[in-house]
Design a protein around this motif. Structure first.
Motif, mmCIF file in Angstrom:
data_model
loop_
_atom_site.group_PDB
_atom_site.id
_atom_site.type_symbol
_atom_site.label_atom_id
_atom_site.label_comp_id
_atom_site.label_asym_id
_atom_site.label_seq_id
_atom_site.Cartn_x
_atom_site.Cartn_y
_atom_site.Cartn_z
ATOM 1 N N ALA A 23 24.213 37.075 -16.642
ATOM 2 C CA ALA A 23 25.101 36.414 -17.207
ATOM 3 C C ALA A 23 24.868 35.151 -17.771
ATOM 4 N N ALA A 24 25.673 34.883 -18.864
ATOM 5 C CA ALA A 24 25.475 33.502 -19.398
ATOM 6 C C ALA A 24 26.199 32.469 -18.341
ATOM 7 N N GLN A 25 25.759 31.095 -18.485
ATOM 8 C CA GLN A 25 26.295 30.114 -17.766
ATOM 9 C C GLN A 25 27.755 29.790 -18.254
ATOM 10 N N PRO A 26 28.657 29.390 -17.500
ATOM 11 C CA PRO A 26 29.994 29.180 -17.949
ATOM 12 C C PRO A 26 30.054 28.044 -18.893
ATOM 13 N N THR A 48 38.592 37.448 -23.282
ATOM 14 C CA THR A 48 37.472 36.672 -23.945
ATOM 15 C C THR A 48 37.784 35.103 -23.738
ATOM 16 N N ASP A 91 30.602 37.085 -23.149
ATOM 17 C CA ASP A 91 29.278 36.954 -22.271
ATOM 18 C C ASP A 91 28.381 37.799 -22.903
ATOM 19 N N ASP A 94 22.570 35.524 -22.200
ATOM 20 C CA ASP A 94 22.032 34.164 -21.714
ATOM 21 C C ASP A 94 22.741 33.153 -22.599
ATOM 22 N N TRP A 96 26.981 33.018 -25.023
ATOM 23 C CA TRP A 96 28.348 33.377 -25.436
ATOM 24 C C TRP A 96 28.430 33.554 -27.000
ATOM 25 N N SER A 114 25.934 28.191 -25.668
ATOM 26 C CA SER A 114 25.251 28.092 -24.484
ATOM 27 C C SER A 114 25.125 26.719 -23.972
#
Length: 140
Positions: A23-26, A48, A91, A94, A96, A114
Motif C-alpha cells: 500500500a502507498a504511504q498516506p 478516493t 492507492d 507505492d 497514489w 508519493s
C-alpha cells in the motif's frame, strides 16, 4: 517431484496470495505547495482522495484570486480558495494516482503523488511519459 515438495509449494503460493498488497504511504493532511504559495488539504472524497486549496498564502501580484484560466467561462469567477487541485486519487501500490488541475494554465493532467523519505510530498503532473515534479512540505 515428490508429493511433499508439491504440497509445500502449494502452501507457499496460497500464503503469498493471502498477503495484503503493498500500500502507498498516506498522503492526507495539510501541505504547503512550492514556495509556500498555498496550503492544500488532502482528504477523503468518497472512495478516493482529493486536495483542495485551503488558503492562498502568497498571492501572485496583479492576479485575481479566482480561477481565471478555467476552460469553462462560467467557472472563472470561482475563488481559488476551496478549488479542487487533486481529484480521484487512489492507492496504486507505492504511490497514489489521480488528476491534478493547474489553475495557472486551466489544464488538468494525470498525476502521481508519493511520500519522500524526508516526509515531503512528491507531486507530479504528467503528459504521457513527461512529468513535471513539485515538492510540497507538511503544514502543522
Amino acid at each position: 517431484m515428490p508429493l511433499i515438495a508439491i504440497r509445500g509449494a502449494l502452501i507457499l503460493l496460497t500464503l503469498a496470495a493471502a498477503l495484503p498488497a503493498w500500500a502507498a504511504q498516506p498522503i492526507t493532511g495539510r501541505w504547503a505547495t512550492v514556495e509556500g504559495k498555498a496550503i492544500v488539504q488532502i482528504a477523503p472524497c468518497g472512495k478516493t482522495l482529493c486536495g483542495r486549496i485551503e488558503k492562498i498564502v502568497k498571492p501572485t501580484p496583479g492576479r485575481p484570486q479566482t480561477d481565471i484560466q478555467n476552460p469553462d467561462p462560467a467557472l472563472r469567477s470561482k475563488p481559488l480558495a476551496g478549488l479542487a487541485l487533486l481529484t480521484g486519487f487512489a492507492d496504486a501500490g507505492d504511490l497514489w494516482k489521480g488528476s491534478i488541475y493547474d489553475p495557472e494554465s486551466g489544464k488538468t493532467y494525470n498525476s502521481k503523488v508519493s511520500r519522500n523519505g524526508d516526509g515531503t510530498l512528491k507531486v507530479q503532473g504528467c503528459i504521457m511519459f513527461f512529468c513535471k515534479t513539485q515538492t510540497w512540505t507538511p503544514v502543522r
